[in-house]
Design a protein around this motif. Sequence first.
Motif, mmCIF file in Angstrom:
data_model
loop_
_atom_site.group_PDB
_atom_site.id
_atom_site.type_symbol
_atom_site.label_atom_id
_atom_site.label_comp_id
_atom_site.label_asym_id
_atom_site.label_seq_id
_atom_site.Cartn_x
_atom_site.Cartn_y
_atom_site.Cartn_z
ATOM 1 N N ALA A 49 3.948 -0.061 -10.505
ATOM 2 C CA ALA A 49 3.753 0.419 -9.124
ATOM 3 C C ALA A 49 4.270 -0.589 -8.098
ATOM 4 N N GLN A 50 4.114 -1.896 -8.400
ATOM 5 C CA GLN A 50 4.543 -2.929 -7.446
ATOM 6 C C GLN A 50 5.869 -3.572 -7.849
ATOM 7 N N ALA A 51 6.513 -3.026 -8.862
ATOM 8 C CA ALA A 51 7.747 -3.652 -9.351
ATOM 9 C C ALA A 51 8.977 -2.784 -9.141
ATOM 10 N N ILE A 52 8.803 -1.472 -9.270
ATOM 11 C CA ILE A 52 9.948 -0.553 -9.283
ATOM 12 C C ILE A 52 10.790 -0.677 -8.003
ATOM 13 N N ALA A 67 0.839 -1.198 0.000
ATOM 14 C CA ALA A 67 0.000 0.000 0.000
ATOM 15 C C ALA A 67 0.873 1.247 0.000
ATOM 16 N N THR A 68 1.785 1.302 0.943
ATOM 17 C CA THR A 68 2.834 2.335 0.889
ATOM 18 C C THR A 68 4.000 1.885 1.737
ATOM 19 N N SER A 69 5.185 2.357 1.361
ATOM 20 C CA SER A 69 6.397 1.972 2.081
ATOM 21 C C SER A 69 6.736 3.030 3.118
ATOM 22 N N PHE A 103 5.788 2.834 -22.307
ATOM 23 C CA PHE A 103 5.441 3.673 -21.159
ATOM 24 C C PHE A 103 5.583 2.846 -19.882
ATOM 25 N N ILE A 104 6.078 3.480 -18.827
ATOM 26 C CA ILE A 104 5.916 2.865 -17.505
ATOM 27 C C ILE A 104 5.379 3.915 -16.537
ATOM 28 N N ALA A 105 4.643 3.433 -15.527
ATOM 29 C CA ALA A 105 4.038 4.316 -14.535
ATOM 30 C C ALA A 105 4.359 3.795 -13.140
ATOM 31 N N PHE A 106 4.803 4.696 -12.258
ATOM 32 C CA PHE A 106 4.960 4.292 -10.852
ATOM 33 C C PHE A 106 4.803 5.462 -9.891
ATOM 34 N N SER A 107 4.723 5.121 -8.590
ATOM 35 C CA SER A 107 4.507 6.102 -7.524
ATOM 36 C C SER A 107 5.738 6.175 -6.636
ATOM 37 N N GLY A 108 6.120 7.389 -6.249
ATOM 38 C CA GLY A 108 7.265 7.556 -5.356
ATOM 39 C C GLY A 108 7.051 6.914 -3.996
ATOM 40 N N HIS A 109 5.814 6.949 -3.508
ATOM 41 C CA HIS A 109 5.587 6.521 -2.118
ATOM 42 C C HIS A 109 5.753 5.022 -1.906
ATOM 43 N N LYS A 110 5.753 4.250 -2.994
ATOM 44 C CA LYS A 110 5.934 2.797 -2.837
ATOM 45 C C LYS A 110 7.408 2.402 -2.910
#
Length: 407
Positions: free
Chosen positions: A203-206, A32-34, A220-227
């Motif tokens: 999001a769950q791989a980076i 969910a978040t790291s 394209f790739i998409a991810f979130s900093g918070h994870k």
Amino acid sequence: SAELNIEEIRKDFPILDAKVYGKRLVYLDNGATSQKPVQVLETLDNYYKEYNSNVHRGVHLLSQVATEAYEAARKKVASFINAKHDHEVIFTRGTTESINLVASSFGKLALKKGDEVLISAMEHHSNIVPWQMICEDKEAVLKVIPMNTNGELLMDEFASLLTDKVKIVSVTYISNSLGTINPVKEIINQAHAKNIPVLLDVAQAIQHVPIDVQELDVDFIAFSGHKIYGPTGIGVLYGKEEWLNKMPPYQGGGDMIKTVTFAKTIYNDLPYKFEAGTPDVAGAIGLSAAIDYVNNLGLENIQQAEHELLKYAMKKLSEVDGLRFIGNAKEHASLVSFLVRDIHPFDTGDILDKQGIAVRTGHHCTQPVMDFFGIPGTVRASFAFYNTKEEVDLLAAGIEKAVMMLS
Ligand code: PMP
């Protein structure tokens, strides 16, 4: 690769010493978040205390310093994913905004009535709904690659769904509710053989596996900093220059323009064309610090530590009577999704919570996955490198306690 000194590493994460209900926190909700290391927290603090300023605007020194730090963060991300050009990295609010940007902008560019968008059966809602929205707009059709009961994509079905009507394939690298690691290289190769671009939701791989966008040849790739141990509110869209140059802007406003008159606006070059308004400067700089932190540990070492934890957790939890895993893919990331007997996942999660153990329960923003398995949700424990086998033991004991109390 080297073995990580987890005891030392944990000292970088102040929150891991927190108490909940008087018990030491066991944080197993990393999907969910790291949590954030002090190196990231101090970077944020330092930014706001020492050089907070708007970027790309001011003639004054602090604005220049902030701009340099913001652009250095872009370079850091580009090199982390091995992008060919820094301007292929667009800062967004997160995975969700990155996917919405592509769905909306690529959709306007390329989707016509009767065209198809191909996603998979295990997508997060954020890789379903934006495509549904643009498909509705364009009278295009959303198609879904099915999976088997282990939670693995049916690659034969994928091959036959990959018709000339498909204009883009958008799939997750790692499933957040099942833990499946998808064969993304094969997916990309097959799609490219038909000149179809591919977006990967990473999001769950980076934070778990090294990602090289040039080697993958992904569009394209998409991810979130918070994870990935960075702040909330910052995310990344990587896109190949050829695509991003062709695509129309997503939002209009300051910074994304070259000239504006009431008659006509000339859009800015990449990456600014896609960064309307004041960006999350602190977030980008914080993300850069998080990437430094991860690079310092080494993703391969992180991977190894998390794989050990996963193996241990699978063994330990499979000893719990009546526990069944949801998602049994051969290629599996460091999270476990499960149900215990006929106990509702929320009740298991609630009893774990009161023991200080943080897990996630519910559909994990993947309702179609839950429908596929005919279940209301799962309990999910998702691990980071700072978790320990002792914490897995506490989880197993906590589940046993829930079983005792509830059955
Ligand atoms: N995709 C996947 C696979 C995810 O796990 C998540 C976060 N749970 C998202 C997308 C959405 O990320 P965010 O909420 O940070 O935009």
